[in-house]
Motif scaffolding. Structure first.
Motif, PDB file in Angstrom:
ATOM      1  N   LEU A  50     -12.078  35.671 -51.963  1.00 52.50           N
ATOM      2  CA  LEU A  50     -10.901  35.296 -52.737  1.00 52.50           C
ATOM      3  C   LEU A  50     -10.357  33.963 -52.253  1.00 52.50           C
ATOM      4  CD1 LEU A  50      -9.228  38.744 -53.074  1.00 52.50           C
ATOM      5  CD2 LEU A  50     -10.510  37.473 -54.742  1.00 52.50           C
TER       6      LEU A  50
ATOM      7  N   TYR B 181     -14.192  39.275 -49.379  1.00 51.80           N
ATOM      8  CA  TYR B 181     -13.891  39.416 -50.802  1.00 51.80           C
ATOM      9  C   TYR B 181     -14.021  38.117 -51.588  1.00 51.80           C
ATOM     10  CZ  TYR B 181     -12.058  43.852 -49.295  1.00 51.80           C
ATOM     11  OH  TYR B 181     -11.939  45.093 -48.763  1.00 51.80           O
TER      12      TYR B 181
ATOM     13  N   ILE C  63       1.235  38.252 -62.224  1.00 47.05           N
ATOM     14  CA  ILE C  63       1.014  36.804 -62.247  1.00 47.05           C
ATOM     15  C   ILE C  63       2.311  36.081 -62.588  1.00 47.05           C
ATOM     16  CG2 ILE C  63       0.220  36.532 -64.645  1.00 47.05           C
ATOM     17  CD1 ILE C  63      -1.445  34.818 -61.729  1.00 47.05           C
TER      18      ILE C  63
ATOM     19  N   GLU D  73      -4.141  48.846 -55.415  1.00 42.11           N
ATOM     20  CA  GLU D  73      -5.266  49.768 -55.447  1.00 42.11           C
ATOM     21  C   GLU D  73      -5.262  50.714 -54.250  1.00 42.11           C
ATOM     22  OE1 GLU D  73      -9.494  48.491 -56.920  1.00 42.11           O
ATOM     23  OE2 GLU D  73      -9.521  48.655 -54.767  1.00 42.11           O
TER      24      GLU D  73
ATOM     25  N   PHE E 223      -0.745  49.236 -67.572  1.00 39.36           N
ATOM     26  CA  PHE E 223      -1.552  48.212 -68.243  1.00 39.36           C
ATOM     27  C   PHE E 223      -0.886  46.839 -68.198  1.00 39.36           C
ATOM     28  CE2 PHE E 223       1.235  49.839 -71.489  1.00 39.36           C
ATOM     29  CZ  PHE E 223       1.587  48.718 -72.213  1.00 39.36           C
ATOM     30  N   LEU E 224       0.418  46.810 -67.842  1.00 35.99           N
ATOM     31  CA  LEU E 224       1.113  45.525 -67.759  1.00 35.99           C
ATOM     32  C   LEU E 224       0.947  44.851 -66.401  1.00 35.99           C
ATOM     33  CD1 LEU E 224       4.453  46.258 -69.606  1.00 35.99           C
ATOM     34  CD2 LEU E 224       2.639  44.737 -70.314  1.00 35.99           C
TER      35      LEU E 224
ATOM     36  N   TYR F 228      -1.318  43.114 -64.669  1.00 44.63           N
ATOM     37  CA  TYR F 228      -1.776  41.738 -64.473  1.00 44.63           C
ATOM     38  C   TYR F 228      -0.715  40.737 -64.885  1.00 44.63           C
ATOM     39  CZ  TYR F 228      -6.328  43.953 -64.231  1.00 44.63           C
ATOM     40  OH  TYR F 228      -7.383  44.747 -63.905  1.00 44.63           O
ATOM     41  N   ILE F 229      -0.178  40.959 -66.081  1.00 50.38           N
ATOM     42  CA  ILE F 229       0.726  39.947 -66.642  1.00 50.38           C
ATOM     43  C   ILE F 229       2.006  39.882 -65.818  1.00 50.38           C
ATOM     44  CG2 ILE F 229       2.023  41.273 -68.365  1.00 50.38           C
ATOM     45  CD1 ILE F 229       1.120  39.050 -70.342  1.00 50.38           C
TER      46      ILE F 229
ATOM     47  N   CYS G  29      -6.682  32.630 -56.250  1.00 55.16           N
ATOM     48  CA  CYS G  29      -7.053  34.026 -56.486  1.00 55.16           C
ATOM     49  C   CYS G  29      -6.647  34.920 -55.326  1.00 55.16           C
ATOM     50  CB  CYS G  29      -8.542  34.187 -56.710  1.00 55.16           C
ATOM     51  SG  CYS G  29      -9.413  32.686 -56.981  1.00 55.16           S
TER      52      CYS G  29
ATOM     53  N   LEU H  65      -3.124  36.651 -56.083  1.00 54.02           N
ATOM     54  CA  LEU H  65      -3.158  37.749 -57.047  1.00 54.02           C
ATOM     55  C   LEU H  65      -4.046  38.871 -56.511  1.00 54.02           C
ATOM     56  CD1 LEU H  65      -2.378  38.802 -59.824  1.00 54.02           C
ATOM     57  CD2 LEU H  65      -4.389  37.720 -60.741  1.00 54.02           C
ATOM     58  N   GLY H  66      -5.170  38.493 -55.901  1.00 53.11           N
ATOM     59  CA  GLY H  66      -6.097  39.497 -55.381  1.00 53.11           C
ATOM     60  C   GLY H  66      -5.427  40.392 -54.361  1.00 53.11           C
TER      61      GLY H  66
ATOM     62  N   LEU I  22      -3.242  42.861 -56.013  1.00 51.25           N
ATOM     63  CA  LEU I  22      -4.007  43.895 -56.705  1.00 51.25           C
ATOM     64  C   LEU I  22      -4.623  44.880 -55.713  1.00 51.25           C
ATOM     65  CD1 LEU I  22      -5.747  41.812 -59.493  1.00 51.25           C
ATOM     66  CD2 LEU I  22      -3.900  43.419 -59.752  1.00 51.25           C
ATOM     67  N   PHE I  23      -5.087  44.361 -54.562  1.00 49.65           N
ATOM     68  CA  PHE I  23      -5.625  45.264 -53.544  1.00 49.65           C
ATOM     69  C   PHE I  23      -4.529  46.173 -53.015  1.00 49.65           C
ATOM     70  CE2 PHE I  23      -9.319  42.345 -52.793  1.00 49.65           C
ATOM     71  CZ  PHE I  23     -10.266  43.282 -53.112  1.00 49.65           C
TER      72      PHE I  23
END
Lengths: 204, 202
Positions: free
Chosen positions: A22, A20, A89, A136, A82-83, A85-86, A125, A128-129, A132-133
């Motif tokens: 990252l 990936y 982090i 997902e 939608f929140l 990411y913020i 990264c 955070l990555g 996020l994975f």
């Protein structure tokens, strides 16, 4: 999915760097000696093991669609995704800061080993990555999230230590002028990635 | 006049954020298997870099030094959320392809690097141009890598067949390895090599 196969998979098959890309920035910047890269790798693993489960809880009880229904059934239709990411982090930055303070107070020896790397990690990264994975793929429980964090961190540690060892040896070899430094590091990482692809067929 | 030209043009070659400063590699490579996501990603990063540089530069006198990193992260994260929602609304298939990499723009070191190194010391207009230039420099590398990977890997460009059918009949085959992740690293290594040797001779 059983935890052991998830662990092996996240270390070797879904390796953060080779599959990936990252955390490449610090991977290239810090991988000059084995000692510092092992330190950074350990710090990343440490932070991942803490942040991924915390972000899992945040995602489950705050962010995913209908997650707020544990507060009151009226909130079941609220979707705060939608929140993501913020919040992720912010949580990562806060946890890194807290960890740094805790380590400094309780284990000064560990702090002097990891100290300089910890603040850097907030903007790595891979951290955070990984969160996020995790979101997902929708892991079933907090244990899986923690094992995934641990495995990804160890995979990253493995990759950065390996490239640092190779780069230490590389100092004695003759490399075309334009390719020296970063150029050759990229190509070697690519070749290592090809080698790691051999793990893809593993079934446990 | 020459000042703004310098700010926009220099990051394309001489101080290119990817090949020379080696920033922002993370998100750069994963999206380059095809040209289309690479273009979208490049455009998104350019917008975020330019706007975040502008905003931070406007706020620079009001931000206390100790908490500047978190302020920067919040500004960047807000911009990225806007981009993400925009892509989901108007280019859903590309946004699916980019998946987590849109979110990873937040931790892209180019953006933080430019904010720290440039926007905190300079006025809004210069910062905006600097962000624009660096974003474009990043996109340039992205597009070059994606061009070769898609052309050699699938024989298409932007989804259109480029390599004629007669080639395949004559025995030409797509190089499947080009689509796999490791080749992105090798291609970018070669791009850096060419760039370095060119700038050295001048």
């Amino acid at each position: 999915m059983n935890l052991f196969s998830l662990f092996i998979k996240s270390v070797f098959v879904d390796n953060m760097i080779f599959a990936y890309f990252l955390g490449m920035c610090s991977y290239l910047a810090v991988s000059k000696t084995v000692k510092t890269s092992a330190g950074l790798g350990l710090a990343v693993t440490f932070v991942l093991v803490v942040t991924v489960p915390v972000n899992y809880l945040i995602n489950k009880y705050l962010l995913s669609p209908g997650a707020l229904s544990w507060l009151s059934p009226k909130l079941a239709s609220v979707d705060l995704s939608f929140l993501t990411y913020i919040l992720f982090i912010a949580i990562i930055a806060a946890i890194v800061q807290i960890l740094e303070m805790l380590i400094e107070t309780f284990t000064p020896a560990l702090h002097s080993a990891l100290g300089i790397f910890l603040p850097l990690i907030a903007v790595n990264c891979a951290i955070l990555g990984c969160s996020l994975f995790m979101q997902e793929r929708g892991f079933g429980n907090i244990g899986e999230a923690a094992v995934y964090g641990l495995g990804s961190g160890l995979g990253w540690l493995l990759a950065i230590t390996a490239i640092a060892a190779i780069r230490e040896k590389l100092r004695y070899s003759k490399i075309p002028k334009g390719l020296q430094g970063v150029g050759i590091a990229f190509i070697i990482t690519g070749l290592m990635g090809v080698a790691f692809m051999a793990f893809m067929g593993i079934k446990i | 006049m020459s000042n703004w030209k310098k700010l926009v043009i220099e990051p394309l070659r001489k101080t290119n954020p990817v090949t020379v400063l080696v920033l922002g590699i993370c998100s750069c490579l994963a999206v380059t298997a095809q040209l289309k996501p690479a273009l979208v990603m490049g455009a998104s990063v350019t917008v975020v870099t330019a706007l975040s540089n502008l905003i931070i530069s406007l706020l620079r006198k009001g931000i206390p030094n100790r908490i500047r990193i978190i302020v920067q992260l919040v500004v960047v994260a807000t911009l990225v959320i806007m981009i993400d929602q925009f892509l989901k609304a108007f280019a859903y298939d590309v946004s699916k392809q980019l998946s987590v990499y849109v979110g990873l723009i937040i931790t892209n070191c180019i953006i933080m690097g430019r904010l720290e190194a440039f926007a905190l010391q300079n006025g809004p207009w210069e910062s905006f141009l600097d962000g624009l230039g660096n974003g474009l420099g990043y996109s340039l590398i992205l597009v070059i890598v994606a061009f070769f990977r898609e052309l050699l890997g699938s024989g298409t460009l932007l989804g259109y067949q480029v390599i004629p059918q007669s080639f395949y009949e004559a025995g030409y085959q797509n190089n499947g390895l080009m689509i796999l992740p490791p080749m992105a690293l090798i291609v970018i290594g070669i791009v850096i090599w060419i760039n370095n040797s060119k700038t050295e001779t001048k």
